[in-house]
Structures are given as C-alpha cells and as structure tokens.
Scaffold this motif. Sequence first.
Motif, PDB file in Angstrom:
ATOM      1  N   GLN A  16       0.465  -1.706  -0.179  1.00 15.50           N
ATOM      2  CA  GLN A  16      -0.099   0.198   0.469  1.00 15.50           C
ATOM      3  C   GLN A  16       0.816   1.491   0.193  1.00 15.50           C
ATOM      4  O   GLN A  16       0.710   2.097  -0.783  1.00 15.50           O
ATOM      5  N   TRP A  17       1.828   0.905   0.797  1.00 18.89           N
ATOM      6  CA  TRP A  17       2.709   2.342   0.696  1.00 18.89           C
ATOM      7  C   TRP A  17       3.051   2.818  -0.692  1.00 18.89           C
ATOM      8  O   TRP A  17       3.277   3.902  -1.145  1.00 18.89           O
ATOM      9  N   ARG A  18       4.463   1.299  -1.235  1.00  9.49           N
ATOM     10  CA  ARG A  18       4.258   1.912  -2.083  1.00  9.49           C
ATOM     11  C   ARG A  18       3.459   2.242  -3.596  1.00  9.49           C
ATOM     12  O   ARG A  18       4.243   3.109  -4.648  1.00  9.49           O
ATOM     13  N   GLN A  19       2.099   1.839  -3.519  1.00  6.73           N
ATOM     14  CA  GLN A  19       1.530   2.473  -4.426  1.00  6.73           C
ATOM     15  C   GLN A  19       1.331   3.249  -4.623  1.00  6.73           C
ATOM     16  O   GLN A  19       0.990   4.663  -5.015  1.00  6.73           O
ATOM     17  N   TYR A  20       1.295   4.171  -2.817  1.00  8.14           N
ATOM     18  CA  TYR A  20       1.029   5.590  -2.704  1.00  8.14           C
ATOM     19  C   TYR A  20       1.848   6.418  -3.188  1.00  8.14           C
ATOM     20  O   TYR A  20       1.962   7.586  -3.898  1.00  8.14           O
ATOM     21  N   VAL A  21       3.647   5.967  -3.083  1.00  8.36           N
ATOM     22  CA  VAL A  21       4.709   6.348  -3.600  1.00  8.36           C
ATOM     23  C   VAL A  21       5.280   6.645  -5.536  1.00  8.36           C
ATOM     24  O   VAL A  21       5.478   7.507  -5.650  1.00  8.36           O
ATOM     25  N   LEU A  22       4.203   5.617  -5.952  1.00  9.05           N
ATOM     26  CA  LEU A  22       4.386   5.707  -7.401  1.00  9.05           C
ATOM     27  C   LEU A  22       3.565   6.919  -7.439  1.00  9.05           C
ATOM     28  O   LEU A  22       3.229   6.772  -9.337  1.00  9.05           O
ATOM     29  N   ARG A  23       1.898   6.952  -6.727  1.00 10.92           N
ATOM     30  CA  ARG A  23       1.631   8.401  -7.600  1.00 10.92           C
ATOM     31  C   ARG A  23       2.139   9.816  -7.834  1.00 10.92           C
ATOM     32  O   ARG A  23       1.585  10.278  -8.220  1.00 10.92           O
ATOM     33  N   ARG A  24       3.320  10.197  -7.071  1.00  7.78           N
ATOM     34  CA  ARG A  24       4.000  10.690  -7.029  1.00  7.78           C
ATOM     35  C   ARG A  24       4.946  10.274  -8.415  1.00  7.78           C
ATOM     36  O   ARG A  24       5.516   9.764  -8.930  1.00  7.78           O
ATOM     37  N   LYS A  25       4.699  11.483  -9.859  1.00 12.85           N
ATOM     38  CA  LYS A  25       5.024  11.346 -10.829  1.00 12.85           C
ATOM     39  C   LYS A  25       6.506  11.923 -10.472  1.00 12.85           C
ATOM     40  O   LYS A  25       6.981  10.938 -11.971  1.00 12.85           O
ATOM     41  N   ASP A  33      12.028   1.648  -5.567  1.00 10.93           N
ATOM     42  CA  ASP A  33      12.529   0.737  -5.034  1.00 10.93           C
ATOM     43  C   ASP A  33      14.191   1.208  -3.606  1.00 10.93           C
ATOM     44  O   ASP A  33      13.866   0.185  -3.409  1.00 10.93           O
ATOM     45  N   GLU A  34      14.150   1.666  -4.116  1.00 10.86           N
ATOM     46  CA  GLU A  34      15.550   2.397  -3.455  1.00 10.86           C
ATOM     47  C   GLU A  34      15.097   2.975  -1.907  1.00 10.86           C
ATOM     48  O   GLU A  34      15.009   2.975  -0.670  1.00 10.86           O
ATOM     49  N   LEU A  35      13.634   3.238  -1.689  1.00 14.11           N
ATOM     50  CA  LEU A  35      13.118   4.184  -0.618  1.00 14.11           C
ATOM     51  C   LEU A  35      12.625   2.988   0.164  1.00 14.11           C
ATOM     52  O   LEU A  35      12.969   2.866   0.715  1.00 14.11           O
ATOM     53  N   GLU A  36      12.450   1.931  -0.591  1.00 18.96           N
ATOM     54  CA  GLU A  36      11.400   0.947   0.355  1.00 18.96           C
ATOM     55  C   GLU A  36      12.271   0.073   1.027  1.00 18.96           C
ATOM     56  O   GLU A  36      12.076  -0.738   1.863  1.00 18.96           O
ATOM     57  N   ASP A  37      13.863   0.241  -0.372  1.00 19.30           N
ATOM     58  CA  ASP A  37      14.257  -0.756   0.498  1.00 19.30           C
ATOM     59  C   ASP A  37      15.118  -0.224   1.917  1.00 19.30           C
ATOM     60  O   ASP A  37      14.841  -1.191   2.401  1.00 19.30           O
ATOM     61  N   HIS A  38      15.015   1.410   1.901  1.00 15.63           N
ATOM     62  CA  HIS A  38      15.398   1.710   3.266  1.00 15.63           C
ATOM     63  C   HIS A  38      14.394   2.306   4.510  1.00 15.63           C
ATOM     64  O   HIS A  38      14.534   2.116   5.044  1.00 15.63           O
ATOM     65  N   LEU A  39      13.025   1.287   4.208  1.00 16.66           N
ATOM     66  CA  LEU A  39      11.822   1.380   4.279  1.00 16.66           C
ATOM     67  C   LEU A  39      12.560   0.183   5.338  1.00 16.66           C
ATOM     68  O   LEU A  39      11.916  -0.558   6.351  1.00 16.66           O
ATOM     69  N   ARG A  40      12.441  -1.000   5.094  1.00 12.48           N
ATOM     70  CA  ARG A  40      12.103  -2.655   4.980  1.00 12.48           C
ATOM     71  C   ARG A  40      13.613  -2.469   6.076  1.00 12.48           C
ATOM     72  O   ARG A  40      12.935  -2.935   6.973  1.00 12.48           O
ATOM     73  N   SER A  42      14.643   0.260   8.110  1.00 14.08           N
ATOM     74  CA  SER A  42      14.460   0.824   9.218  1.00 14.08           C
ATOM     75  C   SER A  42      13.325  -0.010   9.802  1.00 14.08           C
ATOM     76  O   SER A  42      13.697  -0.514  10.987  1.00 14.08           O
ATOM     77  N   VAL A  43      12.263  -0.558   9.144  1.00 12.49           N
ATOM     78  CA  VAL A  43      11.257  -1.728   9.246  1.00 12.49           C
ATOM     79  C   VAL A  43      11.844  -2.706  10.957  1.00 12.49           C
ATOM     80  O   VAL A  43      11.738  -3.117  11.828  1.00 12.49           O
ATOM     81  N   ASP A  44      13.135  -3.599   9.705  1.00 15.22           N
ATOM     82  CA  ASP A  44      13.888  -4.520  10.565  1.00 15.22           C
ATOM     83  C   ASP A  44      14.150  -4.062  11.581  1.00 15.22           C
ATOM     84  O   ASP A  44      14.349  -4.833  13.331  1.00 15.22           O
ATOM     85  N   GLU A  45      14.926  -3.008  11.787  1.00 19.42           N
ATOM     86  CA  GLU A  45      15.173  -2.867  13.133  1.00 19.42           C
ATOM     87  C   GLU A  45      14.589  -2.272  14.152  1.00 19.42           C
ATOM     88  O   GLU A  45      15.453  -2.676  14.947  1.00 19.42           O
ATOM     89  N   LEU A  46      13.786  -1.714  13.767  1.00 21.80           N
ATOM     90  CA  LEU A  46      12.727  -1.034  14.809  1.00 21.80           C
ATOM     91  C   LEU A  46      12.271  -2.993  15.203  1.00 21.80           C
ATOM     92  O   LEU A  46      11.810  -3.094  17.047  1.00 21.80           O
ATOM     93  N   VAL A  47      11.876  -4.113  14.502  1.00 21.62           N
ATOM     94  CA  VAL A  47      11.265  -5.728  14.999  1.00 21.62           C
ATOM     95  C   VAL A  47      12.401  -5.944  15.578  1.00 21.62           C
ATOM     96  O   VAL A  47      12.609  -6.387  16.972  1.00 21.62           O
ATOM     97  N   ALA A  48      13.439  -5.883  15.650  1.00 24.51           N
ATOM     98  CA  ALA A  48      14.852  -6.285  16.689  1.00 24.51           C
ATOM     99  C   ALA A  48      14.958  -5.457  17.629  1.00 24.51           C
ATOM    100  O   ALA A  48      14.769  -6.329  18.555  1.00 24.51           O
ATOM    101  N   ALA A  49      14.614  -4.541  17.474  1.00 26.87           N
ATOM    102  CA  ALA A  49      14.243  -3.522  18.991  1.00 26.87           C
ATOM    103  C   ALA A  49      13.488  -3.078  19.621  1.00 26.87           C
ATOM    104  O   ALA A  49      13.626  -3.383  20.791  1.00 26.87           O
ATOM    105  N   LEU A  58       5.175   2.040  11.305  1.00 32.15           N
ATOM    106  CA  LEU A  58       4.257   3.582  11.825  1.00 32.15           C
ATOM    107  C   LEU A  58       5.894   4.749  11.515  1.00 32.15           C
ATOM    108  O   LEU A  58       5.957   5.837  11.608  1.00 32.15           O
ATOM    109  N   VAL A  59       6.509   4.364  13.212  1.00 30.75           N
ATOM    110  CA  VAL A  59       7.593   4.845  12.960  1.00 30.75           C
ATOM    111  C   VAL A  59       8.337   5.041  12.214  1.00 30.75           C
ATOM    112  O   VAL A  59       9.266   6.209  11.991  1.00 30.75           O
ATOM    113  N   ALA A  60       8.628   3.938  10.545  1.00 31.20           N
ATOM    114  CA  ALA A  60       9.795   4.222  10.055  1.00 31.20           C
ATOM    115  C   ALA A  60       9.078   4.322   9.244  1.00 31.20           C
ATOM    116  O   ALA A  60       9.720   5.683   8.190  1.00 31.20           O
ATOM    117  N   VAL A  61       7.852   4.900   8.872  1.00 29.15           N
ATOM    118  CA  VAL A  61       7.524   6.266   7.269  1.00 29.15           C
ATOM    119  C   VAL A  61       7.594   7.319   8.389  1.00 29.15           C
ATOM    120  O   VAL A  61       7.227   8.619   7.353  1.00 29.15           O
TER     121      VAL A  61
END
Length: 458
Positions: A16-25, A33-40, A42-49, A58-61
């Motif tokens: 869903q997040w990627r869909q909203y990102v791709l609306r920005r032309k 892809d670059e943004l999603e890798d960065h987001l993933r 961040s999410v992995d680090e926060l889950v590990a914490a 939500l925090v990563a976004v």
Amino acid sequence: MTTRDGQEELEAQFAQWRQYVLRRKELQSLDADELEDHLRGSVDELVAAGLSPDEAFLVAVKRMGSLDELSREFAREHSERLWKQLVLTADTGSSIAGTRSRRDLWAMLICAAGAVVSVKVPALFGLSLQDDGAFYGRNFALFALPWLAGYLAWRRRAGRPVIAILVALFALGAVAANVYPLTDDSQSTVLTGIHLPIALWLVTGLAYVADDWRSSRRRMDFIRFTGEWFIYVVLMALGGGVLSAFLYSTFEAIGLFPDDFISQWLLPCGAVAAAVVAGWLVEAKQSVVENIAPVLTRLFTPLFTAALLAFLVAVVWTSHGIDVDRETLILFNLLLVVVLGLLLYSLSARDPLAPPGPFDKLQLALVISALAIDVLVLLEITGRITDEYGGTPNRAAALGENAILLVNLAWSAWLLLNFIRRRTPFAALERWQTGYLEVYAAWAWIVVLAFPPLFNYV
C-alpha cells in the motif's frame, strides 16, 4: 520474530505504501525500490529492538518524512523528468511505452472524430443549434460521453460484460432524452438536461474502473480523474474562446463574418472533441495537473468556508428566509455540489497515511457550514411544497437532491470529526464517499426516467 500472519499484514502495508509513492510522478519505479529498501531496513531494526511490526512500520514511515517532501527532493535531483512529462510524445527510451502511447493517441483521435460526427448528425435531419436548442441541451452529453467512455474502456481493456452494460446504459439515456413528449420550455426538459449528464458521467466512471468497479480505491481514482478532466476542459474552453475571438476579428478585417462557422461548427465540434481529448490528457499527463489541483483545493476551501459562514451569519442577523425560486434552487444546489467537489477532490489528493492536521479541521468547518445551509434550504422547500405552491418537478428534484446531500454531508462531518479525534481511520471517510456515488447515480436516473411521466411531462 514476526508471525506468518503478521508478516503477511506487513507486506500488505508495504504494498500500500509503495502504491502511494508511485502516485508521485516525480518518483520512478527505481526510486520507489530505493525508498522501499530503506524503509524495510528501518522496520527490521525497529522490530529487532522490540516493536511490533505495525508499530515499526508506522515509526519508520514517520521517520522518512512526508511523500510530498520526498517527491520534491527527487524532483530537484532529477529535474529533467518534469520536462519529459510536458512533452506529448512518449519517452523514446522505451519502445513498449512509445507503442502504447501512439496507440492511445490514435484511439483518442478516432473517438474525438466520432464525437464530432455525432454532434453533426442531427443537422442531417434538419436540426440546428439555433432553432432546436432544447434538443441539443438534452442530448449534448450523449454526443461526447459515450466516446470518452469508449476510449477509457479500450484503454482499460474492459471485458465484454462491462462493455455490454455501458452500451445498454447509454442507449437508455438516449431513449430517456428523446422518447418523452416534452416541450422546449417544460421543467422536465431542464431537469433532463441537468441530470442526464450526471447519470452518464457516472456511467463513464464504470468504463474508467472497468472490472474493478467494486474497488473503493479505483472509485477514488475516478474522482481524481474527474477533477483533473474538469481542469483540462476549462483550460481548453478558455483557449477555444480566444481562438474564436481571434478568428472572428481577423476575418472581420477583410469583410467576412464567420458567425455561422463558429456557432455551428467550431464551438459544438470543439466542445465534444475536448471532452475526449481532456480524458486522454489526464491519462497521459496526470503528474502535470496533480500538482495544480490540490493547490486549487487548498486555495478555495478556506474561501468557500468563509463565504458560507458569512452567509449563515447574515441569515441569523437579518432573520430573512431563503427565496426558493428555480434560479435560487439551482444556485444553492450548485454551491453544495462545489462544496462536495472540494471535499471529494481533497480526499482523493490526500495521503491516507498522514495524520489529521489543520486543513482537515478547515474541511470540517466547510462541511458543517454547507450542512447548515442545506437544512435551511430543505425547510424552505418543504414549506413551499406543503403550504403554498404544491409540488413541481423542480421542487421535487431539489427536495430529493438536498435530502441526499444532507445525508452525505452529515455522515461526512461525523467521520471527519472522528478522524480528527483519531477515532476513525481515513479509509472510512474514503469508503463512504466512493460508495455514495451509487446513490447519486440512482437519483439522477430516477429524475431522468421517472419524473417526466410522474409530473405529466410538465
């Protein structure tokens, strides 16, 4: 570690997040892809914490910042993309995209030519714009919208059931506009001329969503398409007005007066063709207008809110009732429709992941003001129907429309209030508005099909 269900839900949030990102032309697929890798990451680090997947997402976004700011950053780094979007030809770097763009262009030209031929066919039977204005008023949408719907259905590769429904509904509209024995000055003629385009525009929406007609997101995309299409039509109408004035002045200078050509050919043919061309432009160049329309929404929302509040204060201060003659009813209904349009388009342009802010509170004030005016108009209409003049097609149509708007505005205000108080998700407001399109469609068809015989073709 996340459970299997939690991982599936997290992947759905990423999608869903990627869909909203791709609306920005400004952002291309590689950027996403670059943004999603960065987001993933961040999410992995926060889950590990120790955070849950939902909390981590939500925090990563939030840490990444708003999509608008990301779009601006990428636009600054890749400014040449905007200029590519302003060019009507396809990107030569992609043969597939170029072929698709050329096909779209030819399909648009064929549909626009069909609309031009359609608007001139009645002339073969002795009908003219000057002498048969009522006929053209009832049928004008039928000259343009079927061809726009045909273009959209072709582009969406709509299935045969959808195409069959489109043909049946447009045929029903043609029958309703022409089979009843209506006089040129009857109220039913005016009501048909107003409501049939609304009904047929929502039929065009079926062509836009094609096989995904149950999808709330696709319906919201059609609302966005409507706003952008309207902007393009207005721009082309302004350009057409300048062209007409220039054409008339230049030919007048040499003793020729092209009045008939302008009124019988240029304006009607240009109007129906513009409806199709505008749809093609929205599909091909969405990013150019997406930056304009939200700005217009944010500009006019506070202005209309101030105007409605000033009107309510004046009503209370002067204790004057509202005169509900036909012109006034049309005026107030148009006002409420504009308010609804501002609400709908601001919803379609809003990032659903963003938290409630000051503009949402301003929208709530706008909706509540419109709701109060709707109640005043409804009271006046009901009083006139029951006590003074009795029922007429105009008042019955206005009563129904204001009642429908009352329900929509009232529940929209409630959902907005709860969204601002963080008790209701934004998706609930979106689902309510997209689902309510069926109510407007049903009412428009009722007025077109049932009102003329119900009121003895008055």
